[in-house]
Design an enzyme around this catalytic site. Structure first.
Site, PDB file in Angstrom:
ATOM      1  N   THR A  47     -18.066   9.646  11.133  1.00 30.60           N
ATOM      2  CA  THR A  47     -17.662   8.915   9.927  1.00 30.60           C
ATOM      3  C   THR A  47     -16.237   8.417  10.147  1.00 30.60           C
ATOM      4  O   THR A  47     -15.511   8.961  10.987  1.00 30.60           O
ATOM      5  CB  THR A  47     -17.685   9.846   8.702  1.00 30.60           C
ATOM      6  OG1 THR A  47     -16.790  10.940   8.963  1.00 30.60           O
ATOM      7  CG2 THR A  47     -19.063  10.389   8.436  1.00 30.60           C
ATOM      8  N   GLU A 101     -23.974   8.156   7.485  1.00 36.69           N
ATOM      9  CA  GLU A 101     -24.852   9.305   7.246  1.00 36.69           C
ATOM     10  C   GLU A 101     -26.291   8.892   6.958  1.00 36.69           C
ATOM     11  O   GLU A 101     -27.167   9.731   6.850  1.00 36.69           O
ATOM     12  CB  GLU A 101     -24.332  10.123   6.048  1.00 36.69           C
ATOM     13  CG  GLU A 101     -23.068  10.910   6.314  1.00 36.69           C
ATOM     14  CD  GLU A 101     -21.796  10.131   6.023  1.00 36.69           C
ATOM     15  OE1 GLU A 101     -21.827   8.871   6.111  1.00 36.69           O
ATOM     16  OE2 GLU A 101     -20.772  10.744   5.720  1.00 36.69           O
ATOM     17  N   LYS A 105      -9.666   6.170 -13.710  1.00 39.48           N
ATOM     18  CA  LYS A 105     -10.003   6.903 -14.934  1.00 39.48           C
ATOM     19  C   LYS A 105      -8.965   6.588 -16.004  1.00 39.48           C
ATOM     20  O   LYS A 105      -7.844   7.043 -15.943  1.00 39.48           O
ATOM     21  CB  LYS A 105     -10.092   8.395 -14.631  1.00 39.48           C
ATOM     22  CG  LYS A 105     -11.276   8.657 -13.721  1.00 39.48           C
ATOM     23  CD  LYS A 105     -11.495  10.093 -13.373  1.00 39.48           C
ATOM     24  CE  LYS A 105     -12.787  10.177 -12.555  1.00 39.48           C
ATOM     25  NZ  LYS A 105     -12.836  11.237 -11.606  1.00 39.48           N
ATOM     26  N   TRP A 149     -14.335   5.207 -17.138  1.00 40.67           N
ATOM     27  CA  TRP A 149     -14.187   4.764 -15.758  1.00 40.67           C
ATOM     28  C   TRP A 149     -14.091   3.241 -15.668  1.00 40.67           C
ATOM     29  O   TRP A 149     -14.866   2.529 -16.302  1.00 40.67           O
ATOM     30  CB  TRP A 149     -15.382   5.223 -14.914  1.00 40.67           C
ATOM     31  CG  TRP A 149     -15.418   6.690 -14.631  1.00 40.67           C
ATOM     32  CD1 TRP A 149     -14.550   7.635 -15.097  1.00 40.67           C
ATOM     33  CD2 TRP A 149     -16.379   7.383 -13.835  1.00 40.67           C
ATOM     34  NE1 TRP A 149     -14.911   8.870 -14.626  1.00 40.67           N
ATOM     35  CE2 TRP A 149     -16.028   8.756 -13.852  1.00 40.67           C
ATOM     36  CE3 TRP A 149     -17.502   6.999 -13.097  1.00 40.67           C
ATOM     37  CZ2 TRP A 149     -16.757   9.727 -13.165  1.00 40.67           C
ATOM     38  CZ3 TRP A 149     -18.228   7.957 -12.416  1.00 40.67           C
ATOM     39  CH2 TRP A 149     -17.855   9.312 -12.440  1.00 40.67           C
TER      40      TRP A 149
END
Ligand code: AMP
Length: 544
Positions: free
Chosen positions: A185, A330, A439, A444
């Protein structure tokens, strides 16, 4: 009662075998690292992959050993992959855009025994080689004529190295669940972690991505993967293209607009894949020189959000269908793609574009859900944001050497770290990385949504939105803009451009203009660095 069909393990060597038998003469064209454009065929790729496998065995490489590659998209890189996995070993693609310290970390962590590297990367390897004790030999992907003088351990030119064997070899027998490849990653947070693909998962991903609603690959196609082999299997094209007999055009080290255009045009490429930045450069080049691409039918765009303006330009001006896709290392890596289902295709233009701007619906073999922080499933209403989780045969169940511990929830779903909505038609829309979401007052705000609109401004080259701390609201959005070369934009003009396109309370509290925004090794905006840079930034609204 058992089925009575044959056991035919899904091992990746079968892909290149099939390509050589059925599409033996189909071409793989490469802009070589040495300069000239060179051609081979799937038959040629297989013959040389057999030599690579035979040579690796002669070198003492055993099943399961890791062999690193540090290379651009070229035929040599592709045949090396098939050679490595055909020797029962594991190709480990190292992303050359990582910082040298990260490369040292991942090569040591993977315990790579050999490194197959392009000429481009010899100087960088020379600088770090003394920190890479597991590498026994460096094979430089060139011929004797271009081989540089180097002190790299046991360095040899690839062409000389494979010339030592005759290719009279049979693939080493492996189980379909054995490891075939590895990719780390990009490590935006913490250390990079190793994702280990099996032969079976690569094969399943190739089947799934080749389907008509995803990449729609046929032997009539000529595909240019701009997305690198070192970026999660070039979105499976290293497998799905030969599996289906599509010819490949490999761009090598040159990914600028003019070079990409030259290949797309000369070789009558029908489909291509890459991240939005590459297409910005291409579109820019085409507009400047008033060029067309009559053969190009499909641009598969992902890796980061594809702006609406890009979809419109490709489709309206150049007649190239855009399919927006999402995935991650992934996930082998493709998880969703944005084909328009028949009832959606009937929507009026703007609503259709709204759907195309989303990242698409899940491919066969990938299940998805969105949950709140406590793991409760959220509705598919296109409005509710949640953590995006996935499950399937092409999704990681753990990282190499167990790094990061348990990564699945009780139902076997992997938390992607993305925040998304899913609408009633099944289309997923990424609204943020969970760590980037802003936030504000307990609600959000999607940084990506604002960025996408901001880059639609004709004078904006790039835009990033981050949350900056605010005494009343906890966080408020700050818009950071890189104007196009020689263009000037004012703060008021920028905010006016956003007004009406996003909710009022999403409007950035301030706009900052910079020359450059930091990027990760895979071309994504490095928000951690931006947040660090603007950590003590005081928004004008904070004083109110
Ligand atoms: P990587 O493993 O480097 O490919 O990064 C995967 C991450 O890239 C995902 O988890 C997303 O955050 C982001 N990503 C990939 N495709 C898209 C897309 N089409 N739109 C927005 N973000 C994306």
């Amino acid at each position: 009662m058992q089925g009575l069909m044959q056991d035919w393990p899904l091992t990746c060597n079968r892909i290149i075998d099939h390509a050589a038998v059925q599409f033996g003469g189909h071409k793989v064209i490469t802009r070589s690292v040495e300069g000239p454009i060179v051609e081979t065929t799937y038959r040629g790729i297989r013959q040389r992959a057999l030599k690579v496998a035979q040579r690796l065995v002669k070198e003492g490489i055993k099943s399961g050993d890791r062999v690193g590659t540090l290379a651009w998209n070229t035929a040599r890189h592709l045949e090396s992959w098939y050679g490595i996995l055909g020797a029962g070993a594991v190709y480990h693609t190292v992303n050359p855009r990582l910082f040298p310290e990260q490369i040292v970390y991942i090569v040591n962590h993977a315990e790579d025994r050999l490194m197959l590297a392009d000429l481009t990367f010899v100087p960088m390897l020379e600088q770090i080689a003394d920190k890479l004790p597991t590498i026994e030999r460096y094979v430089i992907l060139t011929d004797g004529k271009h081989m540089p003088a180097t002190k790299l351990k046991n360095a040899v030119a690839y062409e000389d190295w494979i010339a030592e064997v005759d290719g009279d070899f049979s693939w080493v027998k492996v189980d379909e669940n054995d490891a075939a490849g590895m990719c780390y990653t990009s490590g935006t947070t913490g250390r990079p972690k190793g994702v280990v693909y099996s032969h079976r998962s690569n094969m399943l991903q190739a089947f799934a991505t080749a389907m008509p609603d995803v990449f729609s690959i046929s032997s009539n196609d000529v595909i240019l993967p701009v997305v690198p082999l070192f970026h999660a299997n070039s979105w499976s094209l290293a497998f799905s293209a030969p599996m289906n007999g599509a010819s490949l055009v490999m761009p090598g080290a040159k990914l600028d607009g003019a070079s990409t255009y030259e290949l797309l045009d000369t070789y009558k490429v029908t489909a291509t894949a890459g991240v939005p930045t590459v297409w910005l450069a291409l579109l820019d080049h085409m507009e400047k020189h008033d060029l067309k691409l009559p053969h190009l039918k499909l641009a598969f765009i992902g890796g980061s959000a594809c702006p609406r303006s890009m979809i419109e330009k490709f489709q309206d001006k150049y007649n190239v269908l855009v399919r927006h896709a999402w995935g991650m290392t992934e996930m082998s890596p493709v998880g969703t793609a944005g084909h328009l289902k028949p009832h959606v295709a009937k929507f009026e233009r703007e609503k259709r574009l709204d759907v195309q701007e989303k990242q698409g619906f899940s491919l066969f073999g990938v299940e998805m859900k969105i949950t709140d922080d406590n793991g409760n499933e959220l509705p598919w209403d296109g409005k509710t944001f949640g953590r995006l989780k996935v499950r399937g045969g092409t999704v990681a169940r753990s990282y190499f050497k167990g790094e990061g511990g348990e990564i699945l929830d009780a139902e076997g779903f992997f938390d992607t770290g993305d925040v998304a909505t899913i609408d009633e038609h099944g289309y997923m829309k990424i609204t943020d990385r969970s760590k980037d979401v802003i936030k504000s007052g307990g609600e959000w705000i999607s940084s990506i949504e604002i960025e996408n609109i901001a880059v639609g401004h004709p004078d904006v080259a790039e835009a990033a939105v981050i949350g900056v701390s605010h005494p009343k609201w906890d966080e408020r959005p700050l818009l950071i803009v890189v104007p196009k070369k020689d263009k000037k934009i004012g703060k008021t003009e920028m905010l006016e451009f956003l007004r009406g396109k996003i909710a009022k309370w999403w409007m950035p509290d301030d706009v900052i203009f910079v020359n450059e925004i930091p990027h990760t090794a895979t071309g994504k905006i490095l928000k951690t660095a931006l947040r660090e840079q603007f950590r003590s930034y005081r928004l004008p609204s904070a004083a109110e």
